[in-house]
Design an enzyme around this catalytic site. Structure first.
Site, mmCIF file in Angstrom:
data_model
loop_
_atom_site.group_PDB
_atom_site.id
_atom_site.type_symbol
_atom_site.label_atom_id
_atom_site.label_comp_id
_atom_site.label_asym_id
_atom_site.label_seq_id
_atom_site.Cartn_x
_atom_site.Cartn_y
_atom_site.Cartn_z
ATOM 1 C CG HIS A 125 -2.010 -1.006 1.163
ATOM 2 N ND1 HIS A 125 -3.335 -0.660 1.020
ATOM 3 C CD2 HIS A 125 -1.982 -2.360 1.207
ATOM 4 C CE1 HIS A 125 -4.071 -1.757 0.987
ATOM 5 N NE2 HIS A 125 -3.272 -2.802 1.104
ATOM 6 C CG HIS A 173 -2.099 -3.785 5.846
ATOM 7 N ND1 HIS A 173 -0.993 -3.923 5.037
ATOM 8 C CD2 HIS A 173 -3.124 -4.379 5.192
ATOM 9 C CE1 HIS A 173 -1.340 -4.558 3.925
ATOM 10 N NE2 HIS A 173 -2.636 -4.853 3.995
ATOM 11 C CB ALA A 231 0.552 -6.705 6.142
ATOM 12 N NE ARG A 264 12.976 -12.447 24.604
ATOM 13 C CZ ARG A 264 13.842 -13.338 24.103
ATOM 14 N NH1 ARG A 264 13.898 -14.556 24.622
ATOM 15 N NH2 ARG A 264 14.636 -13.026 23.101
ATOM 16 C CG ASP A 271 -4.767 -9.893 -0.603
ATOM 17 O OD1 ASP A 271 -5.400 -8.930 -1.081
ATOM 18 O OD2 ASP A 271 -3.687 -9.755 -0.005
ATOM 19 C CG LEU A 289 4.347 -11.324 -1.475
ATOM 20 C CD1 LEU A 289 4.061 -12.152 -0.218
ATOM 21 C CD2 LEU A 289 3.940 -12.114 -2.711
ATOM 22 C CB ALA A 290 1.370 -6.076 -5.019
#
Length: 390
Positions: free
Chosen positions: A140, A194, A219, A226, A273, A306-307
């Site tokens: 994005h 995201h 994302a 931890r 996606d 990656l898009a």
């Protein structure tokens, strides 16, 4: 006129019925079972597998048709193409725009829904952004991203005209608490994605009403012993579902199996996606002014980021079954019943039961798609099945 499909193995989230009949009339399933009496035209489907149609809650297009658009013709083009991939219903995926809000894209989506065409049914809109964390933005564009603002949210809801079903947001951003509460009050599913949220921040968001996690593992702050991050909070919250991009690229098959074990198959929503270049392997996508293309099974920018995917829902079914640890009914449920429940259409979609929409997929024994019915109408068929169903 009624249609009876007989002899097939019927599979949905509830289990399997071998050699059963399924009767369709006026776009609905009217009867189903091994002892069901045939009505109307009869079609022999021995050796075939019939499932409910798949619902894609997270897609950006395919077949050369983008969903983030100001052209409703493109959305209707996608709706006609999608049944050839196993999708019979979907949400229109809208993302951000440079320096403002995607109001034009939202209005176009509502326009497309107001004049439905043939093929897959449009169930609403998924807004992915613009309230995402720049540290976890993925592909994005930073110019698309904004801080939550109550006035902006009101404008987005108004532009969507009640058709906004799902919003992906980063719950750790300033003002996100009010954003989540506003969306939930409006009947919109709030999904964390995201996001660089800590475990504690994710827990707080869930208490405010977040009920979904967008493309788990991708994302988002990773799971660490931890610093468990949002994924641990999602696993522990039994009312929260998680999306999985089941292409084997975005998430390794071992990690996909782990997610399904942690959440249980009843809480996993399989999504694509996918981008508009899905089904067009040589095409180039303009992604926010940057060229993207299919490389090694996924859509990537020139720098390798990656898009999106080039996945279809039918291919996702094969992947889930091939990767193991998932039964066919469980895999089907993750593509049909679970997404139906997530956006509140589970009373008419996602099951092979009387009264449900006749959204049907016919597969051969190798899980290769042979035909698709959308609300009782043939929307895709191989030549052999076109003759049978004509």
């Amino acid at each position: 006129m009624a249609l009876t499909i007989e002899g097939a193995r019927l599979v949905d989230v509830a289990g399997e019925q071998p050699a059963a009949r399924l009767v369709v009339e006026d776009g609905r399933i009217v009867d189903v079972g091994p002892d069901t009496a045939p009505h109307g035209r009869r079609v022999d489907a021995h050796g075939m597998i019939i499932t409910p149609g798949f619902i894609d809650l997270h897609t950006h297009g395919g077949g050369g048709f983008p969903l983030h658009t100001t052209d409703p013709v493109a959305i209707h083009g996608y709706a006609r193409w999608a049944p050839s991939t196993g999708t019979t219903a979907f949400l229109i995926g809208v993302v951000g725009v440079p320096g403002g809000l995607p109001l034009a894209q939202l209005r176009t989506a509502t326009q497309a829904m107001a004049a439905p065409g043939q093929g897959a049914e449009i169930l609403g809109i998924h807004l992915e952004g613009p309230y995402l964390n720049p540290a976890r933005r993925g592909a994005h564009d930073p110019a698309w991203l904004r801080q939550p603002d109550h006035g902006e949210v009101a404008a987005l809801l108004e532009a969507a005209e009640g058709r906004l079903r799902l919003v992906t947001l980063a719950p750790e951003l300033p003002g996100a608490d009010t954003l989540i509460q506003t969306l939930v009050a409006a009947g919109v599913t709030a999904s964390m994605g995201h996001t660089d949220a800590t475990y504690e921040q994710a827990q707080a968001a869930i208490r405010l009403g977040v009920s979904q996690a967008t493309h788990c593992f991708n994302a988002m702050r990773p799971l660490h012993h931890r610093d468990p991050g949002p994924l641990a909070a999602v696993v522990e919250a039994e009312m929260v579902r998680g999306e999985l991009i089941a292409d084997g690229v975005h998430v390794h098959p071992a990690a996909a199996r782990l997610l399904i074990r942690l959440l249980g198959p009843e809480r996993v929503i399989v999504v694509t996606d996918a981008q508009a270049v899905t089904g067009k392997p040589d095409a180039v996508l303009d992604f926010g002014g940057l060229p993207a293309r299919v490389v090694d099974g996924a859509v990537r920018l020139a720098d390798g980021i990656l898009a999106g995917s080039a996945l279809t829902t039918a291919a996702a079914l094969k992947n889930l079954v091939t990767w193991g640890d998932v039964s066919l009914p469980e895999a089907v449920g993750m593509l049909s019943w679970n997404p139906a429940r997530a956006i509140g259409v589970e009373r008419r979609k996602g099951r092979l039961q009387p009264g449900y929409d006749a959204d049907l997929l016919i597969f051969d024994a190798a899980l290769t798609l042979q035909a698709t019915l959308c609300r009782g109408v043939v929307a895709y068929a191989t030549p052999t099945w076109h003759e049978r169903l004509a």
